[in-house]
Design an enzyme around this catalytic site. Structure first.
Site, PDB file in Angstrom:
ATOM      1  N   LYS A  13       0.837  -1.213   0.000  1.00 44.57           N
ATOM      2  CA  LYS A  13       0.000   0.000   0.000  1.00 44.57           C
ATOM      3  C   LYS A  13       0.869   1.259   0.000  1.00 44.57           C
ATOM      4  O   LYS A  13       0.653   2.175  -0.788  1.00 44.57           O
ATOM      5  CB  LYS A  13      -0.926   0.033   1.231  1.00 44.57           C
ATOM      6  CG  LYS A  13      -1.870  -1.148   1.346  1.00 44.57           C
ATOM      7  CD  LYS A  13      -2.748  -1.033   2.577  1.00 44.57           C
ATOM      8  CE  LYS A  13      -1.978  -1.102   3.889  1.00 44.57           C
ATOM      9  NZ  LYS A  13      -1.329  -2.401   4.155  1.00 44.57           N
ATOM     10  N   ARG A  88      -9.706   0.891   8.446  1.00 46.56           N
ATOM     11  CA  ARG A  88      -9.343  -0.502   8.693  1.00 46.56           C
ATOM     12  C   ARG A  88     -10.488  -1.294   9.289  1.00 46.56           C
ATOM     13  O   ARG A  88     -10.297  -2.447   9.682  1.00 46.56           O
ATOM     14  CB  ARG A  88      -8.167  -0.542   9.664  1.00 46.56           C
ATOM     15  CG  ARG A  88      -6.814  -0.835   9.011  1.00 46.56           C
ATOM     16  CD  ARG A  88      -5.757  -0.687  10.074  1.00 46.56           C
ATOM     17  NE  ARG A  88      -4.565  -1.447   9.850  1.00 46.56           N
ATOM     18  CZ  ARG A  88      -3.477  -0.987   9.235  1.00 46.56           C
ATOM     19  NH1 ARG A  88      -3.471   0.217   8.711  1.00 46.56           N
ATOM     20  NH2 ARG A  88      -2.407  -1.737   9.149  1.00 46.56           N
ATOM     21  N   ARG A 128      11.374  -5.807   4.873  1.00 46.02           N
ATOM     22  CA  ARG A 128      11.113  -4.360   4.841  1.00 46.02           C
ATOM     23  C   ARG A 128      12.063  -3.620   5.769  1.00 46.02           C
ATOM     24  O   ARG A 128      12.257  -3.999   6.910  1.00 46.02           O
ATOM     25  CB  ARG A 128       9.662  -4.086   5.273  1.00 46.02           C
ATOM     26  CG  ARG A 128       9.408  -2.595   5.531  1.00 46.02           C
ATOM     27  CD  ARG A 128       7.966  -2.207   5.430  1.00 46.02           C
ATOM     28  NE  ARG A 128       7.106  -2.840   6.412  1.00 46.02           N
ATOM     29  CZ  ARG A 128       5.780  -2.728   6.400  1.00 46.02           C
ATOM     30  NH1 ARG A 128       5.185  -2.025   5.443  1.00 46.02           N
ATOM     31  NH2 ARG A 128       5.058  -3.336   7.314  1.00 46.02           N
ATOM     32  N   ARG A 161      11.008  -2.357  11.491  1.00 45.77           N
ATOM     33  CA  ARG A 161       9.926  -1.947  12.396  1.00 45.77           C
ATOM     34  C   ARG A 161       9.699  -3.002  13.464  1.00 45.77           C
ATOM     35  O   ARG A 161       9.678  -4.190  13.169  1.00 45.77           O
ATOM     36  CB  ARG A 161       8.648  -1.742  11.595  1.00 45.77           C
ATOM     37  CG  ARG A 161       8.410  -0.304  11.187  1.00 45.77           C
ATOM     38  CD  ARG A 161       7.299  -0.170  10.181  1.00 45.77           C
ATOM     39  NE  ARG A 161       6.053  -0.794  10.609  1.00 45.77           N
ATOM     40  CZ  ARG A 161       4.937  -0.783   9.878  1.00 45.77           C
ATOM     41  NH1 ARG A 161       4.928  -0.174   8.715  1.00 45.77           N
ATOM     42  NH2 ARG A 161       3.847  -1.379  10.307  1.00 45.77           N
ATOM     43  N   ARG A 172      -1.231  -9.398  13.102  1.00 45.70           N
ATOM     44  CA  ARG A 172      -1.756  -8.344  12.222  1.00 45.70           C
ATOM     45  C   ARG A 172      -2.569  -8.945  11.082  1.00 45.70           C
ATOM     46  O   ARG A 172      -3.575  -8.374  10.654  1.00 45.70           O
ATOM     47  CB  ARG A 172      -0.607  -7.478  11.694  1.00 45.70           C
ATOM     48  CG  ARG A 172      -0.110  -6.481  12.745  1.00 45.70           C
ATOM     49  CD  ARG A 172       1.302  -6.031  12.502  1.00 45.70           C
ATOM     50  NE  ARG A 172       1.457  -5.300  11.244  1.00 45.70           N
ATOM     51  CZ  ARG A 172       2.633  -5.112  10.640  1.00 45.70           C
ATOM     52  NH1 ARG A 172       3.745  -5.586  11.173  1.00 45.70           N
ATOM     53  NH2 ARG A 172       2.682  -4.453   9.530  1.00 45.70           N
TER      54      ARG A 172
HETATM   55  P1  ADP Z   1       1.159  -1.893   7.367  1.00 50.36           P
HETATM   56  O1  ADP Z   1       1.890  -0.907   6.503  1.00 50.36           O
HETATM   57  O2  ADP Z   1       1.991  -3.091   7.662  1.00 50.36           O
HETATM   58  O3  ADP Z   1      -0.188  -2.179   6.859  1.00 50.36           O
HETATM   59  P2  ADP Z   1       0.627   0.302   9.122  1.00 50.36           P
HETATM   60  O4  ADP Z   1       1.857   1.111   9.120  1.00 50.36           O
HETATM   61  O5  ADP Z   1      -0.488   0.742   8.262  1.00 50.36           O
HETATM   62  O6  ADP Z   1       1.001  -1.206   8.783  1.00 50.36           O
HETATM   63  O7  ADP Z   1       0.084   0.151  10.603  1.00 50.36           O
HETATM   64  C1  ADP Z   1       0.914  -0.233  11.670  1.00 50.36           C
HETATM   65  C2  ADP Z   1       0.083  -0.332  12.946  1.00 50.36           C
HETATM   66  O8  ADP Z   1      -0.497   0.948  13.244  1.00 50.36           O
HETATM   67  C3  ADP Z   1      -1.102  -1.281  12.862  1.00 50.36           C
HETATM   68  O9  ADP Z   1      -0.740  -2.621  13.158  1.00 50.36           O
HETATM   69  C4  ADP Z   1      -2.036  -0.686  13.935  1.00 50.36           C
HETATM   70  O10 ADP Z   1      -1.586  -1.020  15.240  1.00 50.36           O
HETATM   71  C5  ADP Z   1      -1.822   0.802  13.752  1.00 50.36           C
HETATM   72  N1  ADP Z   1      -2.767   1.387  12.778  1.00 50.36           N
HETATM   73  C6  ADP Z   1      -2.476   1.876  11.544  1.00 50.36           C
HETATM   74  N2  ADP Z   1      -3.582   2.338  10.939  1.00 50.36           N
HETATM   75  C7  ADP Z   1      -4.616   2.122  11.798  1.00 50.36           C
HETATM   76  C8  ADP Z   1      -6.005   2.348  11.749  1.00 50.36           C
HETATM   77  N3  ADP Z   1      -6.596   2.898  10.672  1.00 50.36           N
HETATM   78  N4  ADP Z   1      -6.753   1.995  12.830  1.00 50.36           N
HETATM   79  C9  ADP Z   1      -6.190   1.465  13.928  1.00 50.36           C
HETATM   80  N5  ADP Z   1      -4.876   1.203  14.031  1.00 50.36           N
HETATM   81  C10 ADP Z   1      -4.086   1.527  12.984  1.00 50.36           C
HETATM   82  P1  ADP Z   2       2.190  -1.860   3.175  1.00 54.20           P
HETATM   83  O1  ADP Z   2       2.184  -0.346   3.172  1.00 54.20           O
HETATM   84  O2  ADP Z   2       0.978  -2.450   2.543  1.00 54.20           O
HETATM   85  O3  ADP Z   2       2.451  -2.412   4.528  1.00 54.20           O
HETATM   86  P2  ADP Z   2       4.788  -1.604   1.849  1.00 54.20           P
HETATM   87  O4  ADP Z   2       4.538  -0.707   0.686  1.00 54.20           O
HETATM   88  O5  ADP Z   2       5.443  -1.058   3.066  1.00 54.20           O
HETATM   89  O6  ADP Z   2       3.399  -2.342   2.251  1.00 54.20           O
HETATM   90  O7  ADP Z   2       5.644  -2.858   1.309  1.00 54.20           O
HETATM   91  C1  ADP Z   2       6.124  -3.857   2.189  1.00 54.20           C
HETATM   92  C2  ADP Z   2       7.543  -4.282   1.738  1.00 54.20           C
HETATM   93  O8  ADP Z   2       7.450  -4.944   0.479  1.00 54.20           O
HETATM   94  C3  ADP Z   2       8.507  -3.114   1.536  1.00 54.20           C
HETATM   95  O9  ADP Z   2       9.790  -3.531   1.959  1.00 54.20           O
HETATM   96  C4  ADP Z   2       8.482  -2.862   0.037  1.00 54.20           C
HETATM   97  O10 ADP Z   2       9.740  -2.372  -0.425  1.00 54.20           O
HETATM   98  C5  ADP Z   2       8.205  -4.266  -0.524  1.00 54.20           C
HETATM   99  N1  ADP Z   2       7.340  -4.244  -1.728  1.00 54.20           N
HETATM  100  C6  ADP Z   2       6.313  -3.407  -2.013  1.00 54.20           C
HETATM  101  N2  ADP Z   2       5.752  -3.713  -3.207  1.00 54.20           N
HETATM  102  C7  ADP Z   2       6.425  -4.792  -3.687  1.00 54.20           C
HETATM  103  C8  ADP Z   2       6.329  -5.586  -4.885  1.00 54.20           C
HETATM  104  N3  ADP Z   2       5.403  -5.339  -5.820  1.00 54.20           N
HETATM  105  N4  ADP Z   2       7.209  -6.610  -5.010  1.00 54.20           N
HETATM  106  C9  ADP Z   2       8.125  -6.860  -4.068  1.00 54.20           C
HETATM  107  N5  ADP Z   2       8.284  -6.151  -2.934  1.00 54.20           N
HETATM  108  C10 ADP Z   2       7.449  -5.129  -2.736  1.00 54.20           C
END
Ligand code: ADP
Ligand code: ADP
Ligand code: ZN
Length: 236
Positions: A13, A88, A128, A161, A172
């Site tokens: 994302k 979410r 990541r 992270r 998660r």
């Molecule tokens: P990812 O990129 O792996 O999807 P995020 O960075 O979006 O993770 O979120 C990391 C953590 O922050 C989540 O596991 C949750 O604890 C919190 N968080 C993020 N967005 C929300 C949301 N919209 N509502 C509640 N908690 C959130």
């Molecule tokens: P999210 O915001 O959904 O948690 P991220 O954009 O942070 O996901 O991506 C998670 C990890 O995967 C990062 O280390 C990123 O560099 C890698 N990544 C993202 N898109 C791709 C892809 N299409 N193929 C391989 N690795 C990817």
């Protein structure tokens, strides 16, 4: 364009939101980034949020909704935004609808859901790495920095992270399946949903998303003007 990016943790994302923000000249609003900034500042709010994030649980709505509501009120979000990681849950989606309605009666244009199988999610999250200084993101295998452990863009140190540990990621994913996945039906029912295959190179995924945003993105060249406008709105 008012867009939501949905998908399990690690689906890409953030990566896609950053590409789209350049293309569309509108800000990426990541609830995770906003929460991590609050945690970093060690505000009482941040300390409370951290206790949920460390366990991979959702932070309570009253904390998250305030953060998002004030961010959506900023000048640079007037022409549109890309929400990444919010909403979410169905309750958050309802709250978002109310927030947009109270601001000039706007509503979402599209919801993009990235689908990525669990085993790929584990691969993406375990590799990541994030910059401690700027918001740059890397992957040890798929997008490695030029120098190990160092950000290409600003020279900052890269870190894993805390909530990207295997046990927390599993939790998660459970939270995603139980609480966030129902949003697919919610937005499907509102005819806003486009489900996109999140496998393949980031550029390939990006091209699939762009193809479904037909008519919502600035026409060729126009994105530069849109970007300049967004930059002026941010006051720089
Ligand atoms: P990812 O990129 O792996 O999807 P995020 O960075 O979006 O993770 O979120 C990391 C953590 O922050 C989540 O596991 C949750 O604890 C919190 N968080 C993020 N967005 C929300 C949301 N919209 N509502 C509640 N908690 C959130
Ligand atoms: P999210 O915001 O959904 O948690 P991220 O954009 O942070 O996901 O991506 C998670 C990890 O995967 C990062 O280390 C990123 O560099 C890698 N990544 C993202 N898109 C791709 C892809 N299409 N193929 C391989 N690795 C990817
Ligand atoms: Zn950096």
């Amino acid at each position: 364009m008012r867009l939501v990016l949905l998908g399990p943790p690690g689906a890409g994302k953030g990566t896609q939101a950053r590409m789209l923000r350049e293309l569309a000249g509108i800000p990426q609003i990541s609830s995770g980034d906003l929460l991590r900034a609050a945690v970093h500042e060690k505000t009482p709010f941040g300390l409370e949020a951290a206790s949920y994030m460390d366990r991979g649980e959702l932070v309570p709505d009253e904390l998250v909704l305030n953060l998002i509501d004030s961010r959506l009120g900023a000048n640079d979000a007037k022409e549109g935004f890309i929400l990444d990681g919010f909403p979410r849950s169905v309750a958050q989606a309802e709250a978002l609808r109310a927030m947009l309605l109270k601001r000039r009666g706007k509503s979402l244009d599209k919801v993009i859901a990235l689908s990525v199988p669990d085993e790929e999610i584990v691969r993406r999250i375990s590799g990541r790495r994030t910059c401690t200084k700027c918001d740059a993101m890397y992957h040890l295998v798929f997008e490695p920095p030029k120098k190990p452990g160092i950000c290409d863009k600003c020279g900052g140190a890269l870190y894993l992270r805390e909530d990207d540990s295997e046990a927390t990621v599993r939790n998660r994913l459970n939270v995603y399946n139980a609480t966030t996945r129902p949003l697919l039906d919610f937005y499907g029912g509102l005819k806003l949903l486009a489900q996109i295959d999140g496998m393949g190179k980031p550029e390939e995924v990006d091209a699939r998303i762009v193809a479904t945003l037909d008519g919502l993105l600035p026409k060729n060249g126009a994105h530069k003007a849109a970007r300049a406008k967004a930059s002026r709105a941010r006051g720089n």
